[in-house]
Motif scaffolding. Structure first.
Motif, PDB file in Angstrom:
ATOM      1  N   LEU A 258      38.892  40.011  -3.160  1.00  0.00           N
ATOM      2  CA  LEU A 258      39.133  39.625  -2.439  1.00  0.00           C
ATOM      3  C   LEU A 258      39.751  40.385  -1.420  1.00  0.00           C
ATOM      4  N   ASN A 259      39.232  42.209  -1.955  1.00  0.00           N
ATOM      5  CA  ASN A 259      39.423  43.465  -1.200  1.00  0.00           C
ATOM      6  C   ASN A 259      37.668  43.861  -0.867  1.00  0.00           C
ATOM      7  N   ARG A 260      36.369  42.616  -1.442  1.00  0.00           N
ATOM      8  CA  ARG A 260      35.121  42.463  -1.234  1.00  0.00           C
ATOM      9  C   ARG A 260      35.130  41.617  -0.212  1.00  0.00           C
ATOM     10  N   ILE A 261      35.845  40.758   0.163  1.00  0.00           N
ATOM     11  CA  ILE A 261      35.692  40.368   1.223  1.00  0.00           C
ATOM     12  C   ILE A 261      36.231  40.742   2.012  1.00  0.00           C
ATOM     13  N   SER A 262      37.505  40.959   2.021  1.00  0.00           N
ATOM     14  CA  SER A 262      38.204  41.424   2.965  1.00  0.00           C
ATOM     15  C   SER A 262      36.865  42.816   3.709  1.00  0.00           C
ATOM     16  N   ASP A 263      37.139  43.685   2.792  1.00  0.00           N
ATOM     17  CA  ASP A 263      36.192  44.834   3.321  1.00  0.00           C
ATOM     18  C   ASP A 263      34.810  44.641   4.270  1.00  0.00           C
ATOM     19  N   LYS A 264      34.361  42.634   4.374  1.00  0.00           N
ATOM     20  CA  LYS A 264      32.981  42.876   4.634  1.00  0.00           C
ATOM     21  C   LYS A 264      33.320  42.521   6.009  1.00  0.00           C
ATOM     22  N   GLY A 265      34.882  42.525   6.519  1.00  0.00           N
ATOM     23  CA  GLY A 265      35.443  42.416   8.111  1.00  0.00           C
ATOM     24  C   GLY A 265      35.579  40.729   8.702  1.00  0.00           C
ATOM     25  N   CYS A 266      35.510  39.883   7.418  1.00  0.00           N
ATOM     26  CA  CYS A 266      35.641  38.035   7.955  1.00  0.00           C
ATOM     27  C   CYS A 266      37.000  37.399   7.738  1.00  0.00           C
TER      28      CYS A 266
END
Length: 190
Positions: free
Chosen positions: A103-111
């Motif tokens: 979840l953190n990886r996806i959030s950090d991606k900016g989407c």
């Protein structure tokens, strides 16, 4: 010559409306434990559909691990709480944290945005939204089961976090495919 043994898929034991659970117990097919496991099974099947459409090996690996954990979770749900210590099936160590890292990886991606969106977009995203809705139903069924037979808190946290992950993955898939999410108008928006 090689002989392959096989078993018949039907037993006829369920024809009377009862089904077996871990420990040899029989319960009605309408039992909340069976409803919860049915929702988890449906969720696992939809995730299998998503995996069949994915080309991204890293997303596939995440969802494969989720499927393994769901199978273990289903085994635990099918076991009465006072007998679970005899069931060797467990969520993998750190399973909730693994979902949070993703979840953190996806959030950090900016989407991710704070907007409510209509479920849909590309086919993978739309199917992930479907999986998310089924996951939320499974969570509700687990809470109903918890009212009559305690469900381990880690299992509850896992399913709760999984619904968040499925939502985030749907948003990420649309982002990666350059498909705009359809923003839902909040109250007061025109």
């Amino acid at each position: 010559m090689i002989y392959q043994s096989f078993m018949r898929i039907y037993t006829r034991r369920g024809d009377g409306g009862l089904t077996g659970i871990h420990g040899g117990h029989r319960v009605p097919k309408t039992d909340i434990r069976i409803e919860a496991n049915g929702a988890l099974d449906e969720l696992n099947s939809i995730i299998g559909v998503v995996r069949s459409m994915l080309e991204d090996e890293s997303k596939d690996a995440v969802l494969r691990a989720v499927q393994e954990n769901l199978m273990n979770l289903m085994s635990r749900v099918a076991t009465l709480s006072d007998e679970r210590k005899m069931n060797p099936r467990q969520l993998s160590a750190g399973a909730v944290e693994e979902l949070e890292r993703e979840l953190n990886r996806i959030s950090d991606k900016g989407c991710m945005t704070q907007d409510f969106v209509l479920p849909g977009g590309c086919q993978v995203a739309a199917t992930l939204h479907h999986a998310r809705a089924v996951c939320r139903r499974a969570e509700r069924e687990l809470w109903r089961l918890n009212e009559v037979d305690p469900v381990e808190s880690e299992m509850m946290s896992y399913v709760n976090r999984l619904s968040d992950l499925l939502f985030a993955m749907a948003r990420e898939c649309n982002f990666d495919e350059k498909v705009s999410d359809e923003r839902w108008k909040r109250f007061g928006d025109k």
